[in-house]
Design an enzyme around this catalytic site. Structure first.
Site, PDB file in Angstrom:
ATOM      1  N   LYS A 241      64.933   8.109  55.519  1.00 25.57           N
ATOM      2  CA  LYS A 241      63.940   7.731  56.534  1.00 25.57           C
ATOM      3  C   LYS A 241      64.103   8.551  57.808  1.00 25.57           C
ATOM      4  O   LYS A 241      65.122   9.200  58.030  1.00 25.57           O
ATOM      5  CB  LYS A 241      64.036   6.226  56.818  1.00 25.57           C
ATOM      6  CG  LYS A 241      63.500   5.418  55.654  1.00 25.57           C
ATOM      7  CD  LYS A 241      63.452   3.935  55.918  1.00 25.57           C
ATOM      8  CE  LYS A 241      62.936   3.231  54.647  1.00 25.57           C
ATOM      9  NZ  LYS A 241      63.017   1.790  54.742  1.00 25.57           N
ATOM     10  N   ARG A 276      69.272   0.393  49.075  1.00 27.82           N
ATOM     11  CA  ARG A 276      68.147   0.956  48.300  1.00 27.82           C
ATOM     12  C   ARG A 276      68.149   2.456  48.526  1.00 27.82           C
ATOM     13  O   ARG A 276      67.946   2.911  49.653  1.00 27.82           O
ATOM     14  CB  ARG A 276      66.855   0.309  48.787  1.00 27.82           C
ATOM     15  CG  ARG A 276      65.608   0.726  48.045  1.00 27.82           C
ATOM     16  CD  ARG A 276      64.388  -0.007  48.597  1.00 27.82           C
ATOM     17  NE  ARG A 276      63.178   0.438  47.926  1.00 27.82           N
ATOM     18  CZ  ARG A 276      62.504   1.544  48.244  1.00 27.82           C
ATOM     19  NH1 ARG A 276      62.926   2.323  49.216  1.00 27.82           N
ATOM     20  NH2 ARG A 276      61.408   1.874  47.573  1.00 27.82           N
TER      21      ARG A 276
HETATM   22  N1  HH2 Z   1      61.456   1.190  52.041  1.00 31.43           N
HETATM   23  C1  HH2 Z   1      60.423   1.793  51.428  1.00 31.43           C
HETATM   24  C2  HH2 Z   1      59.729   1.148  50.400  1.00 31.43           C
HETATM   25  N2  HH2 Z   1      60.089  -0.085  49.988  1.00 31.43           N
HETATM   26  N3  HH2 Z   1      61.520  -1.953  50.154  1.00 31.43           N
HETATM   27  C3  HH2 Z   1      62.561  -2.580  50.729  1.00 31.43           C
HETATM   28  N4  HH2 Z   1      62.924  -3.798  50.311  1.00 31.43           N
HETATM   29  N5  HH2 Z   1      63.260  -1.990  51.749  1.00 31.43           N
HETATM   30  C4  HH2 Z   1      62.939  -0.762  52.235  1.00 31.43           C
HETATM   31  O1  HH2 Z   1      63.609  -0.290  53.179  1.00 31.43           O
HETATM   32  C5  HH2 Z   1      61.837  -0.072  51.629  1.00 31.43           C
HETATM   33  C6  HH2 Z   1      61.140  -0.713  50.577  1.00 31.43           C
HETATM   34  C7  HH2 Z   1      60.017   3.177  51.840  1.00 31.43           C
HETATM   35  O2  HH2 Z   1      60.661   4.145  51.079  1.00 31.43           O
HETATM   36  P1  HH2 Z   1      60.087   4.901  49.770  1.00 31.43           P
HETATM   37  O3  HH2 Z   1      59.827   3.916  48.692  1.00 31.43           O
HETATM   38  O4  HH2 Z   1      60.986   5.999  49.406  1.00 31.43           O
HETATM   39  O5  HH2 Z   1      58.752   5.589  50.272  1.00 31.43           O
HETATM   40  P2  HH2 Z   1      57.213   5.308  50.058  1.00 31.43           P
HETATM   41  O6  HH2 Z   1      56.918   3.983  50.673  1.00 31.43           O
HETATM   42  O7  HH2 Z   1      56.542   6.461  50.766  1.00 31.43           O
HETATM   43  O8  HH2 Z   1      56.924   5.288  48.586  1.00 31.43           O
END
Ligand code: HH2
Length: 302
Positions: A241, A276
């Protein structure tokens, strides 16, 4: 209640499911998945536009191979997402999201992988559970009563994450009077609400980067022991992030694994039950070393 052991690496964490799950043991309360220390939730984005890995796992073959690799490296759970929630992202229709996640969930469930699905939509959650998902990861923190009903009806645990606003606009001007009291207060209230509605167990997540400035994120991280001292397992997700860029000057998201690991080890040492992460294998390895260092006098058998 017996007091929690002081050492983070010896704390036991548990999620309860109302149905049989991979790695679960039958108990009076349902099937329980139990682990010690800090586990890894491997991120699997089957989206074209996720902020660090969009488009890498849009074919079923690529997604399944990545999930297998993370599972084989020791990730406890694989979190499958079909909609990006990065700052500024636009929502996608439920049918599109489902078309992305369903085939991957079916294939991985058949291989005995413990699966969460990262969705804000109750209709996607319900179908994903039918396709083999075991846990719902909702970045809206089950504020939608329909999402509570879906989890309760299926007896599936949920991850309650805090987010201020909506992904499209959340980073424009995040504001709190007292970020720690507001975020952790929300998580405790939601946990009570969804558990009393029949959801069998919950993970709590402060939602770093979701409607929060770097100062808000750091305040929440510094106050993490107050949350992890509570009765529910806590998930922390800072993988790749923007906070890593703010702290260490790494503009490209895909280059941020070392900083993510440093923050996640901090979270583990302060009691997080799971982190995560995209780089699941590196996290499993580092957490094993960190856990060994937390256990003076014990020489691991391997
Ligand atoms: N962060 C993201 C998505 N889902 N869920 C939880 N529980 N906690 C988090 O910190 C979290 C999450 C964002 O990351 P990512 O899935 O890599 O990106 P994108 O939303 O662009 O798919």
């Amino acid at each position: 209640m017996t007091p929690k052991p002081e050492r983070w690496s010896q704390r036991q964490h548990r999620l309860t499911f109302g149905f049989r799950v991979p790695g679960g043991e039958r108990s009076a309360a349902g099937w329980q998945v139990t682990w010690t220390g800090c586990a890894v939730m491997g991120v699997l984005n089957v989206t074209p536009d996720s902020f660090s890995d969009g488009g890498k796992y849009t074919s079923r073959e690529a997604a399944v191979a990545q999930a297998r690799a993370m599972r084989d490296a020791g990730a406890l759970i694989i979190d499958v997402g079909g909609e990006s929630t990065r700052p500024g992202s636009e929502p996608v229709p439920a049918a599109v999201e489902l078309d992305r996640v369903r085939p991957v969930l079916r294939a991985l469930a058949a291989e005995g992988v413990l699966l969460s699905v990262d969705t804000m939509k109750p209709e996607v959650a319900a179908e994903a559970l039918r396709a083999g998902a075991h846990l719902i990861n909702d970045v809206r923190g089950l504020r939608d009563s329909e999402m509570v009903r879906v989890c309760a009806d299926a007896a599936a645990p949920a991850c309650i994450m805090h987010m201020q606003g909506e992904p499209r606009t959340m980073q424009r001007a995040p504001h709190y009077e007292d970020v720690v009291a507001e975020v952790y207060g929300f998580l405790h209230r939601q946990a009570q609400l969804v558990l009393s509605a029949g959801v069998p167990s919950v993970l709590l997540d402060p939602g770093l980067g979701f409607g929060k400035t770097p100062a808000h994120n750091l305040a929440l991280l510094h106050a993490l022991p107050g949350l992890t001292a509570g009765p529910h397992p806590v998930l922390v997700g800072v993988s790749r992030k923007r906070l890593i860029d703010t702290l260490a000057g790494v503009p490209r998201a895909a280059d941020r694994d070392p900083g993510s690991l440093a923050l996640h080890l901090y979270a583990a040492r302060h009691g997080a039950a799971a982190v995560r992460a995209h780089a699941a294998a590196a996290h499993v390895q580092a957490l094993r070393v960190e856990a060994a260092l937390d256990t003076p006098g014990i020489v691991p058998a391997r």
